[in-house]
Each structure stands twice: as C-alpha cells, then as structure tokens.
Write a protein that holds these residues in place. Structure first.
Motif, PDB file in Angstrom:
ATOM      1  N   LEU A   1     -13.636  -2.994   3.242  1.00 52.76           N
ATOM      2  CA  LEU A   1     -12.901  -2.217   4.251  1.00 52.76           C
ATOM      3  C   LEU A   1     -13.676  -0.992   4.730  1.00 52.76           C
TER       4      LEU A   1
ATOM      5  N   GLY B   1       0.825  -1.206   0.000  1.00 50.29           N
ATOM      6  CA  GLY B   1       0.000   0.000   0.000  1.00 50.29           C
ATOM      7  C   GLY B   1       0.863   1.262   0.000  1.00 50.29           C
TER       8      GLY B   1
ATOM      9  N   SER C   1       3.129  -7.523   6.192  1.00 46.46           N
ATOM     10  CA  SER C   1       1.695  -7.281   5.983  1.00 46.46           C
ATOM     11  C   SER C   1       0.935  -8.583   5.758  1.00 46.46           C
TER      12      SER C   1
ATOM     13  N   SER D   1      -4.130  -0.776   7.425  1.00 46.62           N
ATOM     14  CA  SER D   1      -4.658  -2.117   7.751  1.00 46.62           C
ATOM     15  C   SER D   1      -5.922  -2.037   8.598  1.00 46.62           C
ATOM     16  N   LEU D   2      -6.802  -1.072   8.291  1.00 44.00           N
ATOM     17  CA  LEU D   2      -8.005  -0.900   9.098  1.00 44.00           C
ATOM     18  C   LEU D   2      -9.238  -1.448   8.390  1.00 44.00           C
TER      19      LEU D   2
ATOM     20  N   ILE E   1      -8.169 -10.519   0.713  1.00 41.18           N
ATOM     21  CA  ILE E   1      -7.051  -9.612   0.425  1.00 41.18           C
ATOM     22  C   ILE E   1      -5.748 -10.404   0.349  1.00 41.18           C
TER      23      ILE E   1
ATOM     24  N   ALA F   1      -7.559  -6.485  11.596  1.00 43.18           N
ATOM     25  CA  ALA F   1      -6.137  -6.827  11.722  1.00 43.18           C
ATOM     26  C   ALA F   1      -5.541  -6.149  12.954  1.00 43.18           C
TER      27      ALA F   1
HETATM   28  N1  TRP Z   1      -1.642  -2.128   5.106  1.00 48.57           N
HETATM   29  C1  TRP Z   1      -0.984  -3.006   4.206  1.00 48.57           C
HETATM   30  C2  TRP Z   1      -0.379  -2.216   3.060  1.00 48.57           C
HETATM   31  O1  TRP Z   1      -0.448  -1.020   3.038  1.00 48.57           O
HETATM   32  C3  TRP Z   1      -1.869  -4.089   3.665  1.00 48.57           C
HETATM   33  C4  TRP Z   1      -2.626  -4.782   4.726  1.00 48.57           C
HETATM   34  C5  TRP Z   1      -2.148  -5.613   5.661  1.00 48.57           C
HETATM   35  C6  TRP Z   1      -3.994  -4.638   4.986  1.00 48.57           C
HETATM   36  N2  TRP Z   1      -3.155  -6.010   6.512  1.00 48.57           N
HETATM   37  C7  TRP Z   1      -4.272  -5.425   6.114  1.00 48.57           C
HETATM   38  C8  TRP Z   1      -4.983  -3.907   4.382  1.00 48.57           C
HETATM   39  C9  TRP Z   1      -5.550  -5.445   6.638  1.00 48.57           C
HETATM   40  C10 TRP Z   1      -6.254  -3.936   4.904  1.00 48.57           C
HETATM   41  C11 TRP Z   1      -6.536  -4.693   6.025  1.00 48.57           C
HETATM   42  O2  TRP Z   1       0.184  -2.773   2.173  1.00 48.57           O
END
Ligand code: TRP
Length: 464
Positions: free
Chosen positions: A400, A26, A325, A234-235, A104, A239
């Motif tokens: 999400l 991300g 991640s 990661s919201l 995901i 997570a």
């Molecule tokens: N945040 C991570 C990124 O930016 C990806 C990720 C990991 C994620 N765990 C998550 C996204 C849970 C959404 C929900 O690459």
C-alpha cells in the motif's frame, strides 16, 4: 462500439459506495486497538494530520486517475501513461494494485467471517453465556481461531456474500448494497455513541482520545498512524481509482473525496469513543488489545442492561462495514479482468472470487488450524508469523505505501498540470488556490511523508 461503462446513478451512490469501502475493519477493529496501544491523544492527532495531509490528496489523485481514464487500475495507467515518461512501465503500479487487492481480500474475509459467528452467537444467547466468564470467552475464541473447518466455513460464507453482490455489477449490486447498508451502519453507530454517552467511562474515554501527551508517542507510532491512514481510506491499490471510474463527470471530485475522508474519520473516532467508554466504565483489564473487538467488548456489553441486543446490533454493524469493504476489494480485481482480459462480469466475479476464496483458506487455517502454515515466518517478527501475519505485513507495510507513493508521483509529476486541473474542476467549477495547494501536497508533501515510512520500514522500524 464498446459497451458503455457502468456509472453510479448519482453523487450519493458514489459517496456511499466509496465511504463503504473506506469504512471497515480498519475503523472498527484495527484503529481502536492501535490507538489503545499507542496511548491515545498524540497518536490520534498524528493520525488526523496524516489523513488531512496525505490521505485526502491521494484520495483525490486516485479518483482523478479513474474518472479521467474510465478504466480499471491497470487500464488507467495504460491509457494515461501513453507517450509520457516511463510509458507502459506505469502499468506495473496497476498490476501491483490488483495483486494487493487479491491478497488483502483473501485474509480480510477471514476476519470478516468471525463477525458472522458472533452474530449467530449473540442471537442464540451463546455469547451471553460465555461473556459472563471472561476466561471462557478467551478460551472459546482461541479454539474458534484454531478450528480449520469453522475458519474456512465463515471465510467462505463471507466471500460468498461478497461475490453475490459484485456479480450484479456497479448499479444493481454495489450501489444498491451500499445504499442499504451504509444508512443502517451509520444509524447503529450513532445509537451506540449515544449509548456510550451515558456510561460512566465516557469522560475518561474523551480525555484518553483528545488530550495529547507527546511524550507517550514513539517514532514508530507516528509511522503507524501514517500507514494506517492508507489502509483505512482504501488507498494505494486502485480501489478508489476503480470506483472513481464509475463516477459521473458532472459530480465534483474534491467534494466527494472530502466527504469520504470525513465520514471515515468520524466513524473511526466514534468506534474509539464507544469502545473506550465501555472499557473505562469497568475496571476491565485488556489483556491483548488486538482482540478487544471479540473478547473484551462482549464481556462488557453483557454487564450493561440490554447486552444481548446491543451486542447483536454491534456485530451486525461490523459485518456490514466489512462487507462494503470486501466488495470494493473484489471489484478492483473483477474490473481488471473485465476491462483488460475481456471477460464478462459474471465470469470475472465468479472466477476471481473463487480464486481468492481458495487462496484465503491458507490464511484461514494459519491461526492455529494448521501448524506449518501458522508457524512459517519469512519476515521473522512475532506479528508476522503464519500466512495471515505475513500477508498482512506485506500488504500494509509494503504494497500500500509503495502503491500510494507511485500513484502520488504519477499524478503529480507525469500527468500535466492542465490535465489534472481540468479533471478536478469538471463538475466542481474553478478551484483557484485550492488546486495549487492540492498540487503541492501531491507532488511534494505526500511523497515525502510516504517516502519516510518506506525508508523507515527498510531501516527496520516496526510500524505494524
Ligand atoms: N479501508 C477498509 C478498512 O478500513 C479496507 C479496505 C477496503 C482496503 N478496500 C481497500 C484497504 C483497499 C486497502 C486498500 O477496513
């Protein structure tokens, strides 16, 4: 008596693991290219606003739900909603989260797998050969994406590494990996930022990023910034809730949440500085911004001294970021199976990991490898073609934001003021007006902003 729940060994362990979850493709892949597409400046400003006003409060809320309940995403709602309005219906939010994690991870691991291929090519010298002829690199990349065997191979390797770490559990697996990988990642990134400092395009990159011009920002750009703030932190799927359930009571939630959000933001901005400095140093035409990371950067790396070394270092960085991640995504699904289905950790990790690996092969062959899977398009937009495009669209545009909205509403309106206050002050001390500010953000501001995204998606605004 039930076995005691695993915990991070300390504050640093939690912060590094959670920052590891947040910092990933991300930040390094998606944020630079959507910033490029949205003309920088104003988009970056809106993104920063979204992180502060929506991201931080929801991050706090997820950690509160996890640490208060000491449970996985489904279990947290089961325990905390008892006797409250909506009752066990709230468990649906947890199920949505676990399902979203499954989905995901299945496609995220495919992209993450590309980094393994690039590390191998950088080290073998193959990448240098291709990078001296941009057209060759483009052609190579296209062939690579549409080769089903290679896509499945690298996806499987990445899932294997993820499963291998989660298998060893919270302390010996996840925390140890984060403590090893995160410092390496931060060091490599700092080196690259310093490196970009000396490139001729640095000044232009800074102007592009930090000089807002609001006439260049479209309405859909605003929504895209908001949506991306969920993905990058990661919201919205539990997570941070799951990682929060392993947090010690004596550590401060607000402080941890602020640190994680700050680190994630610094890394995203650093990635932009590195990439744009390099791109602007040359009159390099970015033909397709979503492939900057794989087809533009290598070309530019190899025009600079030490290109082989810099590029190898760079793809190792991306791989590490993606790995911390994918670990968090698998942990959401595994901890659900451990707590709610009563499976031992090893069985949970191996079974769920294998199922996700198998499901992910559909995405792996949907970038040209298999014609039917590459062309199906239920949603009907160009970006939603194929299994991969469909799943990414559903997860980031629907699951999400909806999950995040429900988490905010549950924490703000269903949990009592005293309950959340107690959990937030535990390990922190009295919060005073800061608590009132957070409560306003989580009850009103965040739901309103997220609600606006969802409504606009329903009304058909493109925010991919
Ligand atoms: N945040 C991570 C990124 O930016 C990806 C990720 C990991 C994620 N765990 C998550 C996204 C849970 C959404 C929900 O690459």
């Amino acid at each position: 008596m039930a076995k005691e729940r695993a915990q991070w060994t300390g504050r640093l362990g939690f912060v590094l693991a959670a920052a590891g979850s947040a910092i990933g493709l991300g930040n390094l892949w998606k944020f630079p290219y959507i910033t490029y597409e949205n003309n920088g400046g104003a988009f970056v400003l809106v993104y920063l606003g979204a992180i502060a006003l929506v991201g931080v409060p929801i991050m706090v809320a997820e950690i509160v739900l996890g640490r208060r309940s000491q449970k996985n995403a489904v279990g947290a709602f089961r325990v905390l909603a008892q006797g409250k309005a909506g009752g066990q219906l709230w468990r649906g939010v947890g199920f949505l989260g676990v399902m979203t994690g499954f989905v995901i991870l299945s496609y995220y691991s495919v992209i993450a797998g590309w980094t393994i291929r690039y590390i191998l090519m950088a080290v073998s010298g193959e990448l240098g050969g291709l990078a001296h002829h941009p057209a060759d690199l483009q052609a190579f990349f296209g062939e690579f994406l549409s080769n089903p065997y290679q896509q499945i191979l690298f996806h499987s390797l990445f899932m294997g590494a993820t499963i291998g770490i989660v298998y060893f559990g919270v302390g010996r697996g996840i925390e140890r990996a984060a403590k090893l990988l995160m410092p390496v990642l931060l060091t490599i990134l700092a080196m690259l930022v310093i490196y970009s400092f000396w490139t001729p395009g640095f000044g232009e990159a800074m102007r592009f990023l930090f000089r807002p011009n609001f006439s260049e920002l479209s309405a859909s750009g605003v929504l895209e910034a908001l949506g991306h703030s969920f993905f990058t932190l990661s919201l919205g799927m539990g997570a941070m809730l799951t990682y929060g359930s392993y947090m010690r009571k004596r550590d401060s939630i607000p402080r941890a949440a602020l640190t994680i959000c700050a680190l994630d933001t610094i890394i995203a901005i650093s990635a932009c500085i590195i990439m744009f400095s390099i791109i602007f140093s040359f009159d390099f035409e970015v033909t397709k911004s979503s492939t900057i990371l794989f087809t533009t950067l290598p070309v530019v790396f190899f025009q600079l001294p030490g290109g082989a070394f810099v590029s190898a270092l760079f793809y190792v960085l991306v791989a590490f970021a993606a790995l911390t991640s994918t670990i968090s995504l698998l942990e959401v699904v595994s901890s659900y199976a451990i707590d709610e289905l009563g499976w031992p950790r090893r069985r949970a990790t191996l079974t769920m990991g294998a199922a996700i690996l198998a499901f992910g092969t559909l995405s792996a062959v949907s970038m040209g490898g298999n014609a039917a899977l590459s062309n199906i398009n239920f949603i009907g937009r160009p970006s939603t073609a194929g299994v991969f495009g469909t799943l990414d669209y559903l997860a980031s545009n629907w699951f999400l934001p909806v999950g995040g909205l429900l988490i905010a509403l549950f924490t703000g309106w269903i949990l009592s003021r005293d309950e959340t206050r107690e959990e937030l002050e535990e390990g922190n001390g009295p919060l005073g007006w800061k608590f009132s500010l957070w409560r306003f953000l989580i009850r009103v501001a965040a739901p309103a902003a997220v609600g606006a995204i969802i409504v606009s998606v329903i009304l058909g605004a493109e925010y991919q």
